[in-house]
Structures are given as C-alpha cells and as structure tokens.
Motif scaffolding. Structure first.
Motif, PDB file in Angstrom:
ATOM      1  N   ALA A  12      22.821  24.824 -10.372  1.00  0.00           N
ATOM      2  CA  ALA A  12      21.996  23.828 -10.099  1.00  0.00           C
ATOM      3  C   ALA A  12      22.705  22.503  -9.343  1.00  0.00           C
ATOM      4  N   LEU A  13      23.553  22.193 -10.055  1.00  0.00           N
ATOM      5  CA  LEU A  13      24.666  20.977  -9.929  1.00  0.00           C
ATOM      6  C   LEU A  13      25.592  21.372  -8.765  1.00  0.00           C
ATOM      7  N   LEU A  14      25.821  22.830  -8.749  1.00  0.00           N
ATOM      8  CA  LEU A  14      26.879  23.183  -7.757  1.00  0.00           C
ATOM      9  C   LEU A  14      26.081  23.203  -6.424  1.00  0.00           C
ATOM     10  N   ILE A  15      25.024  23.656  -6.251  1.00  0.00           N
ATOM     11  CA  ILE A  15      24.226  23.430  -5.101  1.00  0.00           C
ATOM     12  C   ILE A  15      24.131  22.158  -4.489  1.00  0.00           C
ATOM     13  N   ILE A  16      23.785  21.282  -5.390  1.00  0.00           N
ATOM     14  CA  ILE A  16      23.649  19.789  -4.977  1.00  0.00           C
ATOM     15  C   ILE A  16      24.995  19.261  -4.425  1.00  0.00           C
ATOM     16  N   VAL A  17      26.238  19.862  -5.009  1.00  0.00           N
ATOM     17  CA  VAL A  17      27.396  19.572  -4.379  1.00  0.00           C
ATOM     18  C   VAL A  17      27.785  20.220  -3.158  1.00  0.00           C
ATOM     19  N   ASN A  18      27.273  21.509  -3.107  1.00  0.00           N
ATOM     20  CA  ASN A  18      27.527  22.305  -1.965  1.00  0.00           C
ATOM     21  C   ASN A  18      26.658  21.728  -0.525  1.00  0.00           C
ATOM     22  N   PRO A  46      18.354  19.909   5.652  1.00  0.00           N
ATOM     23  CA  PRO A  46      17.805  20.731   4.710  1.00  0.00           C
ATOM     24  C   PRO A  46      18.278  20.545   3.733  1.00  0.00           C
ATOM     25  N   GLY A  47      19.510  19.854   3.310  1.00  0.00           N
ATOM     26  CA  GLY A  47      20.006  19.738   2.177  1.00  0.00           C
ATOM     27  C   GLY A  47      19.029  18.855   0.956  1.00  0.00           C
ATOM     28  N   ILE A  48      18.269  18.041   1.683  1.00  0.00           N
ATOM     29  CA  ILE A  48      17.368  17.234   0.668  1.00  0.00           C
ATOM     30  C   ILE A  48      16.589  18.037   0.086  1.00  0.00           C
ATOM     31  N   LEU A  49      16.011  19.142   0.491  1.00  0.00           N
ATOM     32  CA  LEU A  49      14.929  20.008  -0.311  1.00  0.00           C
ATOM     33  C   LEU A  49      15.858  20.809  -1.293  1.00  0.00           C
ATOM     34  N   HIS A  50      17.042  21.357  -0.761  1.00  0.00           N
ATOM     35  CA  HIS A  50      17.769  21.766  -1.784  1.00  0.00           C
ATOM     36  C   HIS A  50      18.082  20.862  -3.235  1.00  0.00           C
ATOM     37  N   ILE A  51      18.427  19.675  -2.716  1.00  0.00           N
ATOM     38  CA  ILE A  51      18.832  18.627  -3.775  1.00  0.00           C
ATOM     39  C   ILE A  51      17.379  18.531  -4.497  1.00  0.00           C
ATOM     40  N   ALA A  52      16.268  18.400  -4.077  1.00  0.00           N
ATOM     41  CA  ALA A  52      15.108  18.255  -4.938  1.00  0.00           C
ATOM     42  C   ALA A  52      14.847  19.457  -5.851  1.00  0.00           C
ATOM     43  N   PHE A  53      14.880  20.461  -5.226  1.00  0.00           N
ATOM     44  CA  PHE A  53      14.563  21.675  -5.959  1.00  0.00           C
ATOM     45  C   PHE A  53      15.742  21.974  -6.889  1.00  0.00           C
TER      46      PHE A  53
END
Length: 131
Positions: A12-18, A46-53
């Motif tokens: 989940a943290l790696l997705i935020i960095v990605n 689109p990264g905002i929704l990835h960061i939220a999830f």
C-alpha cells in the motif's frame, strides 16, 4: 500466509510512492505523465484515488479484526479495478497518437494485484464457540 498483512501494508505504501513515478510519455506533446501530474492532458489526477484507497488499505491491513479483513478485500478490489482503468487509459492510442508506457504503470498493476492477493490471505485466529 504468515506475513501477508505486513506485505500488504508495505505494498500500500509502495502504491502511494508509485503515484509519483512516470506512467506514460506522450511524444507529440513531449510530456511525461505521472499519477499526480497530468499537465497538458484531460486525464485528471488518478493518483489521488490510488492514494486514498491505499491509505485505507494500509490501515485495514494493520487492524487484526475479521471485519477489517473483509472490508480490505473490497477496498483492494476497487484499487485494482482503478489501476486496470488507468492502465488502459495510459496505454491507448487516441487518433493514432500512441503513448509510450513507462515503468510506473506496470509497477502499479503489479503492486495492486499482489496487494489484493495479500488481502485474500489473512492469518487471523477465529475463536470457535464452546457449547
């Protein structure tokens, strides 16, 4: 799996960095697109929704309750679906102007897929009712 929750939290943290890595390059406009910087396009962020999830999934991976594990499957599935949508959006060829996919979009799909697998494999002790 014994460490599925810890691996899921790290993913989940790696997705935020990605979300800040390059996802695509548009040669005709000479711009590189990330999940948070889509200047010059109409893709939004689109990264905002990835960061939220991913933040929500990170929290749910750390809570040792059965309801959090069930909710986490749903959150990770939505995150994977959003990642597939972004992969299709960032790899399309509108009017013959093809975008070049960068490593970030592939990492995003990989991380989202592994994260939902980790959400499906929680190690949680369920107490049986005594009669």
């Amino acid at each position: 799996m014994k460490y599925s929750q810890q691996i899921g939290a790290v993913l989940a943290l790696l997705i935020i960095v990605n979300c800040f890595f390059p996802w695509s390059y548009i040669p005709s406009l000479d711009i590189t697109i990330t999940g948070m910087n889509t200047t010059g396009t109409h893709f939004g962020k689109p990264g905002i929704l990835h960061i939220a999830f991913s933040c929500l999934a990170f929290i749910l991976f750390l809570i040792p309750r059965i309801w959090s594990k069930r909710t986490n499957i749903f959150i990770c599935a939505i995150n994977l679906a959003w990642g597939l949508k972004n992969f299709m959006l960032y790899s399309m060829c509108p009017a013959g102007d093809c975008q070049e996919k960068r490593f970030g979009i592939y990492l995003l799909l990989l991380f989202c897929f592994i994260m939902i697998v980790m959400a499906l494999l929680p190690k949680i002790a369920i107490k049986e009712k005594s009669q």
